[in-house]
Motif scaffolding. Structure first.
Motif, PDB file in Angstrom:
ATOM      1  N   THR A 127       0.860  -1.188   0.000  1.00  0.00           N
ATOM      2  CA  THR A 127       0.000   0.000   0.000  1.00  0.00           C
ATOM      3  C   THR A 127       0.890   1.229   0.000  1.00  0.00           C
ATOM      4  O   THR A 127       1.964   1.229   0.595  1.00  0.00           O
ATOM      5  N   GLY A 128       0.455   2.296  -0.655  1.00  0.00           N
ATOM      6  CA  GLY A 128       1.191   3.552  -0.625  1.00  0.00           C
ATOM      7  C   GLY A 128       2.511   3.486  -1.381  1.00  0.00           C
ATOM      8  O   GLY A 128       2.866   2.490  -2.007  1.00  0.00           O
ATOM      9  N   ASP A 129       3.248   4.594  -1.327  1.00  0.00           N
ATOM     10  CA  ASP A 129       4.544   4.660  -1.993  1.00  0.00           C
ATOM     11  C   ASP A 129       5.565   3.786  -1.279  1.00  0.00           C
ATOM     12  O   ASP A 129       5.494   3.605  -0.063  1.00  0.00           O
ATOM     13  N   PRO A 130       6.544   3.264  -2.024  1.00  0.00           N
ATOM     14  CA  PRO A 130       7.597   2.475  -1.385  1.00  0.00           C
ATOM     15  C   PRO A 130       8.358   3.302  -0.356  1.00  0.00           C
ATOM     16  O   PRO A 130       8.511   4.518  -0.501  1.00  0.00           O
ATOM     17  N   ILE A 159       5.935 -17.090  13.822  1.00  0.00           N
ATOM     18  CA  ILE A 159       5.268 -15.963  13.171  1.00  0.00           C
ATOM     19  C   ILE A 159       3.854 -16.402  12.802  1.00  0.00           C
ATOM     20  O   ILE A 159       3.669 -17.427  12.126  1.00  0.00           O
ATOM     21  N   ILE A 160       2.865 -15.618  13.216  1.00  0.00           N
ATOM     22  CA  ILE A 160       1.473 -15.947  12.912  1.00  0.00           C
ATOM     23  C   ILE A 160       1.039 -15.285  11.612  1.00  0.00           C
ATOM     24  O   ILE A 160       0.548 -15.943  10.696  1.00  0.00           O
ATOM     25  N   ASP A 161       1.246 -13.994  11.496  1.00  0.00           N
ATOM     26  CA  ASP A 161       0.896 -13.286  10.261  1.00  0.00           C
ATOM     27  C   ASP A 161       1.203 -11.809  10.451  1.00  0.00           C
ATOM     28  O   ASP A 161       1.647 -11.385  11.514  1.00  0.00           O
ATOM     29  N   ARG A 162       0.942 -11.044   9.401  1.00  0.00           N
ATOM     30  CA  ARG A 162       1.046  -9.591   9.499  1.00  0.00           C
ATOM     31  C   ARG A 162      -0.099  -9.064  10.354  1.00  0.00           C
ATOM     32  O   ARG A 162      -1.249  -9.527  10.237  1.00  0.00           O
ATOM     33  N   LYS A 163       0.195  -8.126  11.225  1.00  0.00           N
ATOM     34  CA  LYS A 163      -0.808  -7.588  12.160  1.00  0.00           C
ATOM     35  C   LYS A 163      -2.018  -7.041  11.417  1.00  0.00           C
ATOM     36  O   LYS A 163      -3.171  -7.261  11.806  1.00  0.00           O
ATOM     37  N   LYS A 164      -1.783  -6.342  10.308  1.00  0.00           N
ATOM     38  CA  LYS A 164      -2.865  -5.693   9.580  1.00  0.00           C
ATOM     39  C   LYS A 164      -3.624  -6.647   8.670  1.00  0.00           C
ATOM     40  O   LYS A 164      -4.635  -6.273   8.089  1.00  0.00           O
ATOM     41  N   GLU A 165      -3.127  -7.889   8.533  1.00  0.00           N
ATOM     42  CA  GLU A 165      -3.735  -8.805   7.575  1.00  0.00           C
ATOM     43  C   GLU A 165      -4.522  -9.932   8.223  1.00  0.00           C
ATOM     44  O   GLU A 165      -5.107 -10.763   7.532  1.00  0.00           O
ATOM     45  N   GLY A 205       5.397  -8.058  -9.489  1.00  0.00           N
ATOM     46  CA  GLY A 205       5.436  -6.678  -9.935  1.00  0.00           C
ATOM     47  C   GLY A 205       4.155  -6.219 -10.604  1.00  0.00           C
ATOM     48  O   GLY A 205       4.094  -5.105 -11.125  1.00  0.00           O
ATOM     49  N   SER A 206       3.132  -7.074 -10.580  1.00  0.00           N
ATOM     50  CA  SER A 206       1.854  -6.711 -11.193  1.00  0.00           C
ATOM     51  C   SER A 206       1.024  -5.881 -10.217  1.00  0.00           C
ATOM     52  O   SER A 206       1.453  -5.598  -9.099  1.00  0.00           O
ATOM     53  N   ASP A 207      -0.183  -5.512 -10.641  1.00  0.00           N
ATOM     54  CA  ASP A 207      -1.065  -4.754  -9.760  1.00  0.00           C
ATOM     55  C   ASP A 207      -1.409  -5.548  -8.496  1.00  0.00           C
ATOM     56  O   ASP A 207      -1.634  -4.975  -7.431  1.00  0.00           O
ATOM     57  N   GLU A 208      -1.445  -6.883  -8.644  1.00  0.00           N
ATOM     58  CA  GLU A 208      -1.937  -7.715  -7.551  1.00  0.00           C
ATOM     59  C   GLU A 208      -0.854  -8.212  -6.590  1.00  0.00           C
ATOM     60  O   GLU A 208      -1.139  -8.446  -5.412  1.00  0.00           O
ATOM     61  N   ILE A 209       0.349  -8.426  -7.076  1.00  0.00           N
ATOM     62  CA  ILE A 209       1.425  -8.908  -6.198  1.00  0.00           C
ATOM     63  C   ILE A 209       2.686  -8.086  -6.440  1.00  0.00           C
ATOM     64  O   ILE A 209       2.957  -7.651  -7.550  1.00  0.00           O
ATOM     65  N   THR A 210       3.440  -7.910  -5.382  1.00  0.00           N
ATOM     66  CA  THR A 210       4.654  -7.113  -5.471  1.00  0.00           C
ATOM     67  C   THR A 210       5.768  -7.925  -6.127  1.00  0.00           C
ATOM     68  O   THR A 210       5.627  -9.120  -6.394  1.00  0.00           O
ATOM     69  N   LYS A 222       4.481 -10.498  -2.490  1.00  0.00           N
ATOM     70  CA  LYS A 222       3.519 -10.180  -1.434  1.00  0.00           C
ATOM     71  C   LYS A 222       2.208  -9.736  -2.081  1.00  0.00           C
ATOM     72  O   LYS A 222       2.201  -9.014  -3.082  1.00  0.00           O
ATOM     73  N   LEU A 223       1.109 -10.165  -1.504  1.00  0.00           N
ATOM     74  CA  LEU A 223      -0.206  -9.822  -2.037  1.00  0.00           C
ATOM     75  C   LEU A 223      -0.546  -8.371  -1.746  1.00  0.00           C
ATOM     76  O   LEU A 223      -0.370  -7.898  -0.621  1.00  0.00           O
ATOM     77  N   ARG A 224      -1.036  -7.673  -2.750  1.00  0.00           N
ATOM     78  CA  ARG A 224      -1.565  -6.329  -2.532  1.00  0.00           C
ATOM     79  C   ARG A 224      -3.063  -6.499  -2.221  1.00  0.00           C
ATOM     80  O   ARG A 224      -3.935  -6.385  -3.086  1.00  0.00           O
ATOM     81  N   ARG A 225      -3.349  -6.809  -0.975  1.00  0.00           N
ATOM     82  CA  ARG A 225      -4.695  -7.248  -0.595  1.00  0.00           C
ATOM     83  C   ARG A 225      -5.755  -6.178  -0.852  1.00  0.00           C
ATOM     84  O   ARG A 225      -6.868  -6.491  -1.269  1.00  0.00           O
ATOM     85  N   ASN A 226      -5.436  -4.920  -0.570  1.00  0.00           N
ATOM     86  CA  ASN A 226      -6.427  -3.860  -0.792  1.00  0.00           C
ATOM     87  C   ASN A 226      -6.779  -3.721  -2.264  1.00  0.00           C
ATOM     88  O   ASN A 226      -7.946  -3.547  -2.631  1.00  0.00           O
ATOM     89  N   VAL A 227      -5.753  -3.785  -3.115  1.00  0.00           N
ATOM     90  CA  VAL A 227      -5.983  -3.692  -4.562  1.00  0.00           C
ATOM     91  C   VAL A 227      -6.831  -4.869  -5.030  1.00  0.00           C
ATOM     92  O   VAL A 227      -7.783  -4.708  -5.813  1.00  0.00           O
ATOM     93  N   ILE A 228      -6.485  -6.059  -4.559  1.00  0.00           N
ATOM     94  CA  ILE A 228      -7.213  -7.271  -4.964  1.00  0.00           C
ATOM     95  C   ILE A 228      -8.672  -7.195  -4.518  1.00  0.00           C
ATOM     96  O   ILE A 228      -9.591  -7.512  -5.278  1.00  0.00           O
ATOM     97  N   ALA A 229      -8.886  -6.761  -3.273  1.00  0.00           N
ATOM     98  CA  ALA A 229     -10.254  -6.681  -2.740  1.00  0.00           C
ATOM     99  C   ALA A 229     -11.116  -5.733  -3.565  1.00  0.00           C
ATOM    100  O   ALA A 229     -12.303  -5.997  -3.806  1.00  0.00           O
TER     101      ALA A 229
END
Length: 600
Positions: free
Chosen positions: A187-190, A456-462, A568-573, A577-584
């Motif tokens: 999400t957002g700029d690198p 590691i369980i997961d990303r906090k925001k995910e 490097g597509s719209d959906e994955i970096t 890594k999944l760009r979950r907001n874009v995918i949703a």
């Protein structure tokens, strides 16, 4: 290599430049950089001489201490040469993901404020499209260099023969910035992670406490991951500058499987997706073994599984089982490892995403010394499992001089000498990540056991919190499905504030092409997504995964998307890594359709 002597040298080194120069002097005749076909093969002595010449050329362009130099290359020896030449000047080389679009490149150039770019001919159009609003003055182009650019040979010829190279590299200090790692940004700029020479050195220093790493880090490594990613910079660039390992470059990661038997790396790092492919390929090959050979192979794996299970449980291994295991290694496993190309690997790491326990145990049974590890660009390597003290399902224990603790909500905090200097030109996001006392908010939720092992369980925001308030890790669900079939490429688990879990699935392009050829199917993603044979494979994969998941985690419905998602597509970096907001947002209709008939 004496580990104690190396550690002493690392503790006293003023910069990576000093360590690089020591390696060039003491390993002058050993291979340093090599392409797979041997078309380029440089010794450490030749590597050092080329770095000197390129540094003089960059200095002639006006590159000074603290200036930035952009590099957009595939994995090739020229990357190591140019990057090392720049950091010997006290400059800051940084890499651009090869998949970046002109607008993304323009943002990086704006943030880094580089005046020099080194790129391949195939990327030149995008670089030119990005430099319109930047301060770029010089472009060095590898390949056909059109008017307005220069070749690498011209850059080297530009250097002053009297250039005082030694005084320039000796002026570089441990806290000087050695690179900027631009996070791929879900999400957002690198964010531009500024790493110092001290950070670059610490990664190797911390790992030398693991004997299997210490013995393998002087051998051979393969450079195939993006150099814009911190792990490849360390493994195939910074670490070899310290230990003298030979770096074999693979420009296209799709050629990795063919490259491994050529390189036979002594230390190897990859992501779970590749390990799943290794497992699938070995199982398929063994399934085709007929008669006595097939029975022997099945027996060998069964014996090795029992030996690994005992080792992991810290149980004594009966004498008969030890003898049987030695026999299986000689008759079957050694041959398999040699075919894969990991027969001389002393330690092999898996990271960046969760991996299933079954796959790790299978790899260990094959004899691959795979170990889970964990880190981030902001902190470098932080934890590692160690052969002989492996706890599958965890990422091991903290490395030397790394401190860890958990907040009440489970977020992992880390304090380490590998800590970045900060995000470039971004004090606000730096302060949000790094506390004043040096503790880094990793954003990962985990558990630290009483004996120090970290899970590691997961990303906090995910994290998924369903409508009943149950917390789930989407990554755990996704990795279970990916591991169940080589056809599966990306998986997105859906279920936040929903009654049950569903998933979006895409196919893995290479496996899909092979499946299409075998079954006489149109290889387009749309045709594959509509084919009953493909659907049957995915139904079985989801069922297999569900059998490994708790009831609340099980996927009740899925949609196979008629597309391939490339890094490097719209959906994955670029780092998968999944760009979950874009995918949703992009697939909101498909997601809503999965819940139209409301299952329990």
């Amino acid at each position: 290599m004496s580990t104690s002597n190396t550690l002493l040298r690392l503790s006293r080194a003023a910069s990576l430049c000093e360590l690089f120069q020591h390696t060039c002097a003491t390993r002058a005749g050993d291979i340093a950089l090599r392409t797979l076909d041997g078309g380029t093969a440089l010794t450490w002595g030749e590597y050092g001489a080329r770095v000197r010449g390129l540094a003089a050329g960059l200095a002639a362009l006006g590159v000074q201490h603290g200036d930035t130099v952009a590099i957009m290359l595939t994995n090739r020896p020229e990357f190591n040469l140019i990057d090392a030449a720049a950091y010997h000047l006290g400059a800051i080389p940084f890499s651009v993901y090869n998949t970046n679009a002109p607008a993304q490149i323009a943002y990086l150039f704006s943030n880094a404020a580089n005046r020099v770019v080194v790129c391949e001919e195939q990327f030149l159009e995008r670089v030119l499209g990005a430099k319109v609003d930047s301060r770029v003055e010089h472009i060095i182009c590898l390949g056909n260099a059109p008017a307005g650019t220069m070749t690498l040979a011209e850059l080297e010829a530009l250097g002053d023969p009297e250039f005082d190279f030694e005084s320039r590299w000796r002026a570089v200090r441990a806290d000087d910035t050695i690179t900027i790692i631009y996070t791929s940004g879900t999400t957002g700029d690198p964010k531009g992670v500024e790493m110092s020479h001290r950070n670059a050195i610490f990664g190797t220093e911390a790992m030398l406490g693991i004997p299997e790493f210490a013995s393998g880090c002087v051998g051979r490594v393969v450079s195939y991951l993006p150099d814009a990613h911190a792990i490849n910079r360390w493994l195939a660039h910074y670490m070899p500058a310290i230990t003298g390992a030979a770096v074999y470059t693979v420009p296209d990661s799709k050629d990795l499987a063919a490259a491994l038997p050529v390189v036979r790396p002594t230390v190897f790092v990859t992501v779970p997706m590749l390990w799943y492919k290794v497992e699938a390929a070995v199982r398929a090959a063994l399934a085709e073994e007929a008669g006595l050979r097939g029975k022997v192979a099945a027996w060998a794996l069964e014996v090795s599984h029992r030996k690994v299970a005992a080792d992991l449980a810290r149980r004594p291994v009966p004498l008969l089982l030890r003898l049987q295991h030695l026999l299986t290694k000689r008759l079957v496993l050694a041959r398999l490892l040699e075919q894969i190309g990991l027969d001389q690997t002393t330690i092999a790491y898996t990271g960046a995403a969760p991996i299933t326990l079954e796959t790790v145990e299978f790899l260990l049974a094959l004899g691959i010394p795979v170990a889970e590890a964990w880190g981030m660009s902001e902190i470098g390597l932080a934890t590692s499992n160690r052969p002989g003290a492996q706890r599958v399902g965890t990422v091991g224990t903290a490395l030397s001089r790394v401190e860890m603790r958990c907040l009440d909500d489970g977020e992992l905090l880390v304090r380490t000498p590998g800590l970045m200097k900060g995000y470039r030109n971004d004090p606000v996001r730096t302060a949000e990540t790094v506390a004043t006392d040096g503790w880094v908010h990793t954003g990962d939720v985990g558990v630290i056991e009483t004996d120090g092992y970290v899970t590691i369980i997961d990303r906090k925001k995910e994290l998924i919190i369903n409508s009943a308030g149950k917390n789930m890790s989407p990554a755990n669900i996704e990795s279970a499905i990916r591991a169940a079939s080589p056809l599966v490429g990306s998986v997105v688990a859906i279920g936040d504030r929903r009654k049950y879990v569903t998933a979006l699935i895409t196919l893995e392009p290479e496996a899909a092409a092979a499946f299409a050829a075998e079954h006489g199917i149109d290889p387009s993603p749309r045709a594959l997504a509509a084919d009953p044979a493909v659907r049957l494979q995915l139904d079985e994969a989801v069922a297999t995964a569900n059998a490994r998941l708790s009831r609340v985690e099980q996927v009740k419905a899925y949609t196979l998307l008629p597309v391939f998602w490339e890094p490097g597509s719209d959906e994955i970096t670029s780092t998968m890594k999944l760009r979950r907001n874009v995918i949703a947002e992009k697939f909101a209709g498909e997601i809503d359709a999965l819940y139209e008939h409301g299952q329990a």
